[in-house]
Design a protein around this motif. Structure first.
Motif, PDB file in Angstrom:
ATOM      1  N   SER A   8     -40.015 -19.752  16.352  1.00  0.00           N
ATOM      2  CA  SER A   8     -41.173 -20.370  17.010  1.00  0.00           C
ATOM      3  C   SER A   8     -41.060 -20.295  18.534  1.00  0.00           C
ATOM      4  O   SER A   8     -42.063 -20.426  19.241  1.00  0.00           O
ATOM      5  CB  SER A   8     -41.327 -21.826  16.576  1.00  0.00           C
ATOM      6  OG  SER A   8     -40.277 -22.626  17.095  1.00  0.00           O
ATOM      7  N   LEU A   9     -39.840 -20.086  19.039  1.00  0.00           N
ATOM      8  CA  LEU A   9     -39.633 -19.984  20.482  1.00  0.00           C
ATOM      9  C   LEU A   9     -39.795 -18.558  20.986  1.00  0.00           C
ATOM     10  O   LEU A   9     -39.820 -18.311  22.190  1.00  0.00           O
ATOM     11  CB  LEU A   9     -38.238 -20.489  20.854  1.00  0.00           C
ATOM     12  CG  LEU A   9     -37.843 -21.887  20.375  1.00  0.00           C
ATOM     13  CD1 LEU A   9     -36.457 -22.245  20.890  1.00  0.00           C
ATOM     14  CD2 LEU A   9     -38.865 -22.921  20.812  1.00  0.00           C
ATOM     15  N   LEU A  10     -39.895 -17.614  20.039  1.00  0.00           N
ATOM     16  CA  LEU A  10     -39.944 -16.198  20.409  1.00  0.00           C
ATOM     17  C   LEU A  10     -41.346 -15.605  20.325  1.00  0.00           C
ATOM     18  O   LEU A  10     -41.514 -14.390  20.449  1.00  0.00           O
ATOM     19  CB  LEU A  10     -38.998 -15.402  19.496  1.00  0.00           C
ATOM     20  CG  LEU A  10     -37.521 -15.803  19.551  1.00  0.00           C
ATOM     21  CD1 LEU A  10     -36.727 -15.059  18.475  1.00  0.00           C
ATOM     22  CD2 LEU A  10     -36.938 -15.519  20.923  1.00  0.00           C
ATOM     23  N   THR A  11     -42.338 -16.462  20.143  1.00  0.00           N
ATOM     24  CA  THR A  11     -43.721 -15.997  19.965  1.00  0.00           C
ATOM     25  C   THR A  11     -44.190 -15.092  21.095  1.00  0.00           C
ATOM     26  O   THR A  11     -44.856 -14.070  20.861  1.00  0.00           O
ATOM     27  CB  THR A  11     -44.677 -17.205  19.843  1.00  0.00           C
ATOM     28  OG1 THR A  11     -44.226 -18.048  18.788  1.00  0.00           O
ATOM     29  CG2 THR A  11     -46.096 -16.737  19.556  1.00  0.00           C
ATOM     30  N   ASP A  12     -43.852 -15.451  22.333  1.00  0.00           N
ATOM     31  CA  ASP A  12     -44.314 -14.678  23.491  1.00  0.00           C
ATOM     32  C   ASP A  12     -43.233 -13.752  24.058  1.00  0.00           C
ATOM     33  O   ASP A  12     -43.384 -13.202  25.147  1.00  0.00           O
ATOM     34  CB  ASP A  12     -44.783 -15.632  24.603  1.00  0.00           C
ATOM     35  CG  ASP A  12     -45.981 -16.462  24.170  1.00  0.00           C
ATOM     36  OD1 ASP A  12     -46.879 -15.899  23.522  1.00  0.00           O
ATOM     37  OD2 ASP A  12     -46.000 -17.668  24.474  1.00  0.00           O
ATOM     38  N   VAL A  13     -42.150 -13.579  23.298  1.00  0.00           N
ATOM     39  CA  VAL A  13     -41.029 -12.745  23.745  1.00  0.00           C
ATOM     40  C   VAL A  13     -41.046 -11.408  23.023  1.00  0.00           C
ATOM     41  O   VAL A  13     -41.215 -11.359  21.797  1.00  0.00           O
ATOM     42  CB  VAL A  13     -39.675 -13.451  23.480  1.00  0.00           C
ATOM     43  CG1 VAL A  13     -38.512 -12.550  23.873  1.00  0.00           C
ATOM     44  CG2 VAL A  13     -39.616 -14.781  24.219  1.00  0.00           C
ATOM     45  N   THR A  14     -40.900 -10.322  23.766  1.00  0.00           N
ATOM     46  CA  THR A  14     -40.782  -8.998  23.151  1.00  0.00           C
ATOM     47  C   THR A  14     -39.326  -8.794  22.735  1.00  0.00           C
ATOM     48  O   THR A  14     -38.437  -8.636  23.579  1.00  0.00           O
ATOM     49  CB  THR A  14     -41.210  -7.889  24.137  1.00  0.00           C
ATOM     50  OG1 THR A  14     -42.566  -8.112  24.529  1.00  0.00           O
ATOM     51  CG2 THR A  14     -41.083  -6.522  23.494  1.00  0.00           C
ATOM     52  N   VAL A  15     -39.094  -8.826  21.429  1.00  0.00           N
ATOM     53  CA  VAL A  15     -37.743  -8.703  20.891  1.00  0.00           C
ATOM     54  C   VAL A  15     -37.462  -7.241  20.565  1.00  0.00           C
ATOM     55  O   VAL A  15     -38.173  -6.618  19.783  1.00  0.00           O
ATOM     56  CB  VAL A  15     -37.570  -9.581  19.623  1.00  0.00           C
ATOM     57  CG1 VAL A  15     -36.176  -9.389  19.023  1.00  0.00           C
ATOM     58  CG2 VAL A  15     -37.819 -11.041  19.967  1.00  0.00           C
ATOM     59  N   LEU A  16     -36.417  -6.701  21.191  1.00  0.00           N
ATOM     60  CA  LEU A  16     -36.058  -5.304  20.952  1.00  0.00           C
ATOM     61  C   LEU A  16     -35.262  -5.145  19.661  1.00  0.00           C
ATOM     62  O   LEU A  16     -35.393  -4.129  18.959  1.00  0.00           O
ATOM     63  CB  LEU A  16     -35.255  -4.761  22.138  1.00  0.00           C
ATOM     64  CG  LEU A  16     -35.923  -4.857  23.522  1.00  0.00           C
ATOM     65  CD1 LEU A  16     -34.999  -4.297  24.594  1.00  0.00           C
ATOM     66  CD2 LEU A  16     -37.258  -4.117  23.520  1.00  0.00           C
ATOM     67  N   ALA A  17     -34.426  -6.123  19.366  1.00  0.00           N
ATOM     68  CA  ALA A  17     -33.627  -6.107  18.135  1.00  0.00           C
ATOM     69  C   ALA A  17     -33.092  -7.502  17.893  1.00  0.00           C
ATOM     70  O   ALA A  17     -32.974  -8.300  18.830  1.00  0.00           O
ATOM     71  CB  ALA A  17     -32.467  -5.110  18.250  1.00  0.00           C
ATOM     72  N   GLN A  18     -32.804  -7.790  16.633  1.00  0.00           N
ATOM     73  CA  GLN A  18     -32.199  -9.081  16.321  1.00  0.00           C
ATOM     74  C   GLN A  18     -31.130  -8.901  15.241  1.00  0.00           C
ATOM     75  O   GLN A  18     -31.227  -8.018  14.389  1.00  0.00           O
ATOM     76  CB  GLN A  18     -33.246 -10.094  15.858  1.00  0.00           C
ATOM     77  CG  GLN A  18     -33.799  -9.844  14.460  1.00  0.00           C
ATOM     78  CD  GLN A  18     -34.811 -10.889  14.038  1.00  0.00           C
ATOM     79  OE1 GLN A  18     -35.834 -11.049  14.705  1.00  0.00           O
ATOM     80  NE2 GLN A  18     -34.531 -11.585  12.953  1.00  0.00           N
ATOM     81  N   HIS A  19     -30.117  -9.726  15.309  1.00  0.00           N
ATOM     82  CA  HIS A  19     -29.043  -9.711  14.316  1.00  0.00           C
ATOM     83  C   HIS A  19     -28.821 -11.144  13.887  1.00  0.00           C
ATOM     84  O   HIS A  19     -28.433 -11.992  14.692  1.00  0.00           O
ATOM     85  CB  HIS A  19     -27.764  -9.115  14.912  1.00  0.00           C
ATOM     86  CG  HIS A  19     -27.900  -7.674  15.284  1.00  0.00           C
ATOM     87  ND1 HIS A  19     -27.571  -6.642  14.434  1.00  0.00           N
ATOM     88  CD2 HIS A  19     -28.371  -7.089  16.421  1.00  0.00           C
ATOM     89  CE1 HIS A  19     -27.815  -5.490  15.030  1.00  0.00           C
ATOM     90  NE2 HIS A  19     -28.304  -5.728  16.241  1.00  0.00           N
ATOM     91  N   GLY A  20     -29.112 -11.429  12.622  1.00  0.00           N
ATOM     92  CA  GLY A  20     -29.037 -12.782  12.118  1.00  0.00           C
ATOM     93  C   GLY A  20     -30.418 -13.368  11.947  1.00  0.00           C
ATOM     94  O   GLY A  20     -31.425 -12.801  12.379  1.00  0.00           O
ATOM     95  N   SER A  21     -30.485 -14.517  11.318  1.00  0.00           N
ATOM     96  CA  SER A  21     -31.761 -15.155  11.015  1.00  0.00           C
ATOM     97  C   SER A  21     -32.337 -15.868  12.229  1.00  0.00           C
ATOM     98  O   SER A  21     -31.615 -16.502  13.005  1.00  0.00           O
ATOM     99  CB  SER A  21     -31.579 -16.164   9.879  1.00  0.00           C
ATOM    100  OG  SER A  21     -32.771 -16.898   9.665  1.00  0.00           O
ATOM    101  N   THR A  22     -33.668 -15.769  12.388  1.00  0.00           N
ATOM    102  CA  THR A  22     -34.345 -16.534  13.438  1.00  0.00           C
ATOM    103  C   THR A  22     -34.906 -17.841  12.880  1.00  0.00           C
ATOM    104  O   THR A  22     -35.537 -18.596  13.607  1.00  0.00           O
ATOM    105  CB  THR A  22     -35.492 -15.716  14.079  1.00  0.00           C
ATOM    106  OG1 THR A  22     -36.407 -15.315  13.054  1.00  0.00           O
ATOM    107  CG2 THR A  22     -34.958 -14.505  14.806  1.00  0.00           C
ATOM    108  N   ASP A  23     -34.618 -18.081  11.583  1.00  0.00           N
ATOM    109  CA  ASP A  23     -35.048 -19.336  10.970  1.00  0.00           C
ATOM    110  C   ASP A  23     -33.908 -20.356  11.052  1.00  0.00           C
ATOM    111  O   ASP A  23     -33.495 -20.958  10.057  1.00  0.00           O
ATOM    112  CB  ASP A  23     -35.465 -19.110   9.516  1.00  0.00           C
ATOM    113  CG  ASP A  23     -36.179 -20.323   8.927  1.00  0.00           C
ATOM    114  OD1 ASP A  23     -36.589 -21.199   9.722  1.00  0.00           O
ATOM    115  OD2 ASP A  23     -36.314 -20.395   7.690  1.00  0.00           O
TER     116      ASP A  23
END
Length: 490
Positions: A8-23
């Motif tokens: 919910s904090l990443l709504t306006d963020v351009t994420v290039l990659a993620q490792h692990g859960s954002t929940d």
């Protein structure tokens, strides 16, 4: 306690990659690895002194819930979520706004930027809004305020996390408006990214902060970046008399407005009188007497008046209230010795343009018999190019000058003074003395003054410390000047 899922904090963020859960639940944000722990998301920022990426392993070891970074570490922990972004500071700006419920969207937030006048304009606008009956917040170099509650300021603009936390406190306290200084550092470092502004005001642009920005063009771009980011629902109010004023409006989506003492503009003023007791201005056809002194304050008043009208306030009521207001501490602040009739002026002027404005103002309002004695220094570990310029201005525009230490920080104050003295020309050399000890310099200036003369103590203004070798020792120009006057009155 706030607890929100990371996604919910990443709504306006351009994420290039993620490792692990954002929940995963996030209960706090930090830029300081020492504050990391369970539930905390850490932003790895590349600063001028250190790189937050060096501390990612430490954050993971402390149980940090998430890491926002521009470069992934070689080894990833399955217990931590990693979010790869192009710019960590920009990402943290958006995340901080979301974490605190986007408080700037619930306020009519006005940002004021420029080299000089930011503090005065922000303070005047805050006072005006309070007099109009609003609950309002203030974020300034001198202090932060939530209505009357004073919160000490450590930076012109706090980091994005603390900034949004302060704005959220304003909302919780019932504030409807907020006024804030927006420094060039804040724009370049994305401290204001993610904020929603109702309006932006540009005061002027002169030589400053080149120690950080490197070139004047970079400094200009940082200021302009604030206006480029304003939404179309906002207003962009600029000083049409500053040659960089129109540049601020070139790419903004906001409504473009101007103010001027010299020519055509949305908000116009004519200088009728500039006396020791105040300014006499005609603004939009109305003649008004103000308590503030000097042409630079005429610009400040006009900018604040324009901002108030663009916020929807009644022009006549705004001018009436402004006529009775005083500006921020340490901004052309008088201290009078009753026995000798010496007028002391404490001012934050620490740039060539600001010093020239103050001295020109004193030249305009003094009586022919009054001398101007100026005490001035330059800060250490800052832009050295302005040092000879400051000394040259002081010597040319004053009857006597005492060059002294400002905040030498980690530089030898005598080295700074040598660089300042290089700007003093032969015809003015006899006017100038050099005393490294600032208290002694102020005392000497007072001793050099005759009855009814003016002593200007420039450079530190509201500051109540002097920074030497990493230590901030108590030192208040106004207090020192008052004490010296008291000693003379005995």
């Amino acid at each position: 306690m706030i607890s929100l899922p990371l996604f919910s904090l990443l709504t306006d963020v351009t994420v290039l990659a993620q490792h692990g859960s954002t929940d995963v639940p996030i209960t706090g944000l930090t830029l300081d690895s020492r504050e990391a722990g369970p539930g905390v998301a850490f932003g790895a920022l590349r600063g001028t002194a250190t790189d937050g990426h060096k501390f990612i392993d430490s954050v993971v070891a402390q149980g940090g819930a998430a890491v926002v970074c521009e470069e992934l570490p070689a080894v990833l922990s399955p217990a931590t979520t990693y979010v790869l972004v192009e710019n960590s500071a920009a990402a943290l700006g958006h995340m901080a706004a979301a974490f605190y419920g986007h408080p700037s969207r619930q306020l009519r937030l006005v940002g004021i930027t420029g080299t000089n006048g930011k503090t005065s304009c922000a303070t005047l606008l805050h006072k005006l809004l309070r007099e109009l009956g609003y609950h309002a917040g203030l974020l300034s170099t001198v202090q932060n305020q939530i209505d009357e509650e004073v919160i000490p300021a450590t930076h012109t603009t706090p980091d994005a996390i603390r900034l949004n936390a302060l704005l959220a406190r304003m909302v919780a306290a019932g504030c409807t408006h907020a006024c804030m200084e927006v420094s060039s550092h804040a724009v370049a470092q994305h401290r204001v990214t993610g904020l929603h502004f109702a309006g932006g005001v540009f005061t002027n642009l002169t030589h400053d902060h080149l120690d950080y920005h490197g070139t004047f063009d970079n400094y200009l771009k940082a200021k302009k970046g604030f206006f480029d980011a304003l939404p179309k629902t906002a207003f962009a109010l600029t000083n049409a008399d500053d040659k960089r004023g129109p540049v601020m409006l070139q790419n903004t989506a906001a409504r473009r407005e101007t103010y001027s003492l010299r020519g055509a503009a949305t908000f116009r003023a004519k200088l009728i009188g500039n006396e020791v007791h105040g300014l006499h201005l005609e603004i939009d056809g109305r003649e008004i007497l103000f308590r503030l002194i000097g042409v630079f304050n005429a610009y400040n008043l006009l900018a604040v008046y324009g901002a108030a009208v663009l916020l929807g306030e009644d022009p006549t009521e705004a001018l009436t209230i402004l006529s009775g207001l005083t500006t921020a501490p340490g901004r052309f602040e008088p201290v009078v010795s009753k026995k000798q009739g010496i007028t002391g002026i404490v001012d934050y002027a620490h740039t060539p343009d600001a010093l020239e404005n103050v001295l020109q103002t004193l030249l305009e309002i003094r009586q022919p018999s009054q001398q101007i004695i100026t005490v001035v220094g330059c800060g250490g570990n800052r832009d050295a190019a302005k040092r000879p310029i400051m000394a040259n201005l002081a010597a040319r525009l004053s009857n006597k000058v005492v060059l002294t230490a400002d905040n030498p920080r980690f530089e030898d104050p005598n080295d700074i003074l040598v660089q300042m003295q290089a700007g003093v020309t032969a015809p003015d050399a006899a006017k100038v003395r050099t005393i490294a000890d600032r208290r002694e310099a102020i005392k000497t200036a007072v001793e050099l003054a005759g009855a009814h003369d003016i002593v200007l103590v420039a450079g530190k203004g509201h500051e109540n410390y002097q920074e030497i070798r990493g230590v901030k020792a108590p030192f208040d120009d106004k207090l020192i000047l008052t004490e010296i006057f008291s000693e003379l009155n005995k």
